[in-house]
Design an enzyme around this catalytic site. Structure first.
Site, mmCIF file in Angstrom:
data_model
loop_
_atom_site.group_PDB
_atom_site.id
_atom_site.type_symbol
_atom_site.label_atom_id
_atom_site.label_comp_id
_atom_site.label_asym_id
_atom_site.label_seq_id
_atom_site.Cartn_x
_atom_site.Cartn_y
_atom_site.Cartn_z
ATOM 1 N N LYS A 183 -14.905 -6.073 -2.260
ATOM 2 C CA LYS A 183 -15.517 -4.759 -2.466
ATOM 3 C C LYS A 183 -14.597 -3.961 -3.371
ATOM 4 O O LYS A 183 -13.594 -3.401 -2.932
ATOM 5 C CB LYS A 183 -15.713 -3.990 -1.157
ATOM 6 C CG LYS A 183 -16.543 -2.708 -1.367
ATOM 7 C CD LYS A 183 -16.226 -1.613 -0.385
ATOM 8 C CE LYS A 183 -15.044 -0.756 -0.785
ATOM 9 N NZ LYS A 183 -15.263 0.047 -2.031
ATOM 10 N N GLY A 230 -19.873 -0.968 -2.958
ATOM 11 C CA GLY A 230 -20.111 -0.029 -1.879
ATOM 12 C C GLY A 230 -18.971 0.952 -1.773
ATOM 13 O O GLY A 230 -17.945 0.821 -2.449
ATOM 14 N N ASP A 231 -19.131 1.941 -0.909
ATOM 15 C CA ASP A 231 -18.054 2.903 -0.695
ATOM 16 C C ASP A 231 -17.291 2.565 0.588
ATOM 17 O O ASP A 231 -17.661 1.641 1.325
ATOM 18 C CB ASP A 231 -18.596 4.342 -0.673
ATOM 19 C CG ASP A 231 -19.684 4.554 0.377
ATOM 20 O OD1 ASP A 231 -19.800 3.739 1.317
ATOM 21 O OD2 ASP A 231 -20.424 5.556 0.261
ATOM 22 N N GLU A 250 -1.588 -2.226 1.246
ATOM 23 C CA GLU A 250 -0.704 -1.699 0.193
ATOM 24 C C GLU A 250 -1.185 -0.282 -0.064
ATOM 25 O O GLU A 250 -2.257 -0.069 -0.621
ATOM 26 C CB GLU A 250 -0.792 -2.575 -1.061
ATOM 27 C CG GLU A 250 0.372 -2.361 -2.010
ATOM 28 C CD GLU A 250 0.151 -1.197 -2.956
ATOM 29 O OE1 GLU A 250 0.771 -0.129 -2.706
ATOM 30 O OE2 GLU A 250 -0.625 -1.330 -3.902
ATOM 31 N N CYS A 306 0.690 3.867 -7.602
ATOM 32 C CA CYS A 306 1.313 4.100 -6.297
ATOM 33 C C CYS A 306 2.829 3.978 -6.364
ATOM 34 O O CYS A 306 3.539 4.567 -5.548
ATOM 35 C CB CYS A 306 0.746 3.142 -5.264
ATOM 36 S SG CYS A 306 0.850 1.403 -5.746
ATOM 37 N N GLU A 325 1.476 12.476 -2.199
ATOM 38 C CA GLU A 325 1.225 11.656 -3.383
ATOM 39 C C GLU A 325 0.188 12.377 -4.244
ATOM 40 O O GLU A 325 -0.967 12.536 -3.853
ATOM 41 C CB GLU A 325 0.715 10.277 -2.972
ATOM 42 C CG GLU A 325 0.580 9.320 -4.143
ATOM 43 C CD GLU A 325 0.158 7.928 -3.699
ATOM 44 O OE1 GLU A 325 0.648 6.950 -4.288
ATOM 45 O OE2 GLU A 325 -0.659 7.813 -2.774
#
Length: 477
Positions: free
Chosen positions: A174, A205-206, A249, A282, A382
């Site tokens: 996904k 999809g979400d 992660e 990230c 972040e």
């Protein structure tokens, strides 16, 4: 506008069970560039069932047989590298040069590295000389749900799909619904490489929809997720009822420790690394910790680099940064820049609003704050945009304490010419990775973090091990 409503399930492109359209937005123009469909439970169930049915035969193929398919995929990926770069640039705003040299190239690099790692991996080995008839076997965990982000699409897709397939797992991917087009192109490549039906499946999809359905599905043996810490926590909770393996992660708030004996390019390098990919990494070094004796000069240099950083359309060639990925991301960054001002950080470059001449598109001004304290919001959260915070320190111990005072521990950076200090500080930093003096980690090094940056490791042999169960067998003759 591209029509990309189908899913790839059981070796075929199929229509969604119930159409639910979503426009994919080009962040340079704020206009729709494609339309996809979001899957529902029936689509997820069909993909998982296909992966489950395909697992026994794929698991039982020899390693060489499985890798022959991945070799074919690599050839096709290499042939279509420019198509992949253009797709990534369109969907998430990476400047085309960056999309070619880093975004698309990362996928090919990971495929090559996993091929090498798999061919050298001992999937069966003796326990040791003390127990010669006890055998240790590494076996595929089963059906894997892979949930990937929008910021480095092929980097993350290949870090998950390739080791899973190499070890004998079957997968349901996904991708991010914000940037799904590159993954759909990847599925075309999988199909062209001739992988058996059901080994690889893709459902758009979400997170609340297909993401939640996968993480809680009783026939999914493992979830590998890259994204926000908030989403990672939700996935872990949802997966707990089925006691499946969850590899995460997650976020980061990288500290870049610059000592007075650092090389003369350390500050420039650190600013550019922070702003790379429009700050949407990230592992970006977003906190620059500078020894006080060189702090004022570092602030001036950082401001100069930010002011000289061009911002332009993703489709244009050149060393500029592009837009951030979405309106929601733009609004979040603007809110945090204003929070930095309100909490008393000194703005020395950039600031709120869009760059001059960029009224359309999700463009952010490259921004530098000085005199930040580690308790400020911009030092804790972040931001995921081109925003750098400078923090002074007095001693080595002080620098280590500031760096480690974070809920995250993904990548920290260290700039010093003292080899003894490198060993002391790198050992003391609570992070999964430490990059020293601008030297990148080697291909196949484990990627992952401590604390709320996640668990598990991606890349190389560690990436293979993430998708393997360990079995001990006695009396192996």
């Amino acid at each position: 506008m591209l029509e990309k409503r189908q899913f790839y399930i059981n070796g075929q492109w199929v229509a969604p069970k119930h159409a639910k359209d979503l426009e994919v937005i080009n962040p340079s123009t704020e206009q729709a560039c494609a339309v996809i469909s979001l899957g529902d439970q029936a689509d997820t169930d069909a993909a998982v069932a296909a992966a489950r049915a395909a697992f026994p035969a794929w698991r039982d193929k020899t390693l060489d047989e499985r890798l022959s398919y991945i070799d074919a995929l690599l050839r096709i990926y290499t042939e279509r590298a420019d198509d992949m770069a253009a797709t990534i640039s369109l969907e998430m705003g990476a400047p085309i040069d960056l999309a070619k040299m880093a975004q698309s190239a990362a996928g090919a690099g990971h495929i090559k590295t996993f091929l090498r790692a798999a061919r050298g991996f001992a999937f069966e080995r003796p326990l040791g000389e003390h127990a010669p008839t006890t055998r240790i076997r590494y076996e595929p965990i089963g059906v894997c749900g892979l949930i990937t982000p929008w910021n480095w699409p092929m980097n993350q897709v290949t870090l998950k799909v390739i080791p899973a397939l190499a070890t004998g797992c079957t997968v349901v991917l996904k991708p991010s619904e914000i940037a799904p087009l590159s993954s759909m192109l990847f599925a075309e490549m999988i199909d062209a490489a001739g992988f058996p039906a059901g080994v690889f499946n893709l459902v758009n999809g979400d997170g609340p929809g297909v993401g939640t359905q996968l993480s809680g599905h009783p026939d999914v043996d493992m979830i590998s997720f890259t994204g926000s810490t908030r989403a990672g926590i939700a996935i872990s909770k949802n997966a707990a009822d089925t006691v499946k393996r969850v590899s995460l992660e997650l976020g980061g708030k990288g500290a870049n420790l610059i000592f007075a004996d650092a090389d003369e390019k350390a500050v420039v390098r650190g600013v550019r690394r922070c702003f790379g990919n429009s700050g949407q990494s990230c592992n970006a070094p977003t906190r620059m910790l500078v020894e006080r004796s060189i702090y004022d000069q570092a602030v001036a240099t950082a401001a100069q680099v930010a002011q000289a950083t061009a911002v332009d359309l993703a489709e244009r060639e050149g060393p500029h940064i592009g837009p951030v990925v979405s309106a929601a991301q733009f609004d979040k960054i603007q809110r945090l820049i204003q929070t930095g001002i309100d909490e008393g950080a000194r703005l020395v470059a950039g600031g709120p609003g869009k760059p001059e001449g960029r009224d359309t598109g999700y463009f952010v001004r490259p921004t530098v704050f000085a005199d930040v304290t580690n308790t400020m919001t911009i030092a804790r959260e972040e931001i995921f945009g081109p925003v750098l915070s400078l923090i002074p320190f007095d001693t080595e111990e002080d620098a280590i304490a500031i760096a480690n005072d974070s809920p995250y521990g993904l990548t920290h950076y260290l700039q010093t010419q003292d080899p003894a200090r490198v060993k002391r500080v790198a050992s003391a930093l609570r992070a999964g990775m430490v990059e020293v003096n601008g030297k990148p980690l080697g291909a196949g090094a484990p990627f992952g973090g401590y604390k709320q940056s996640g668990n598990g490791r991606e890349g190389g042999v560690w990436g293979l091990e993430d998708f393997l169960e360990v079995k001990a067998v006695s009396d192996w003759q």
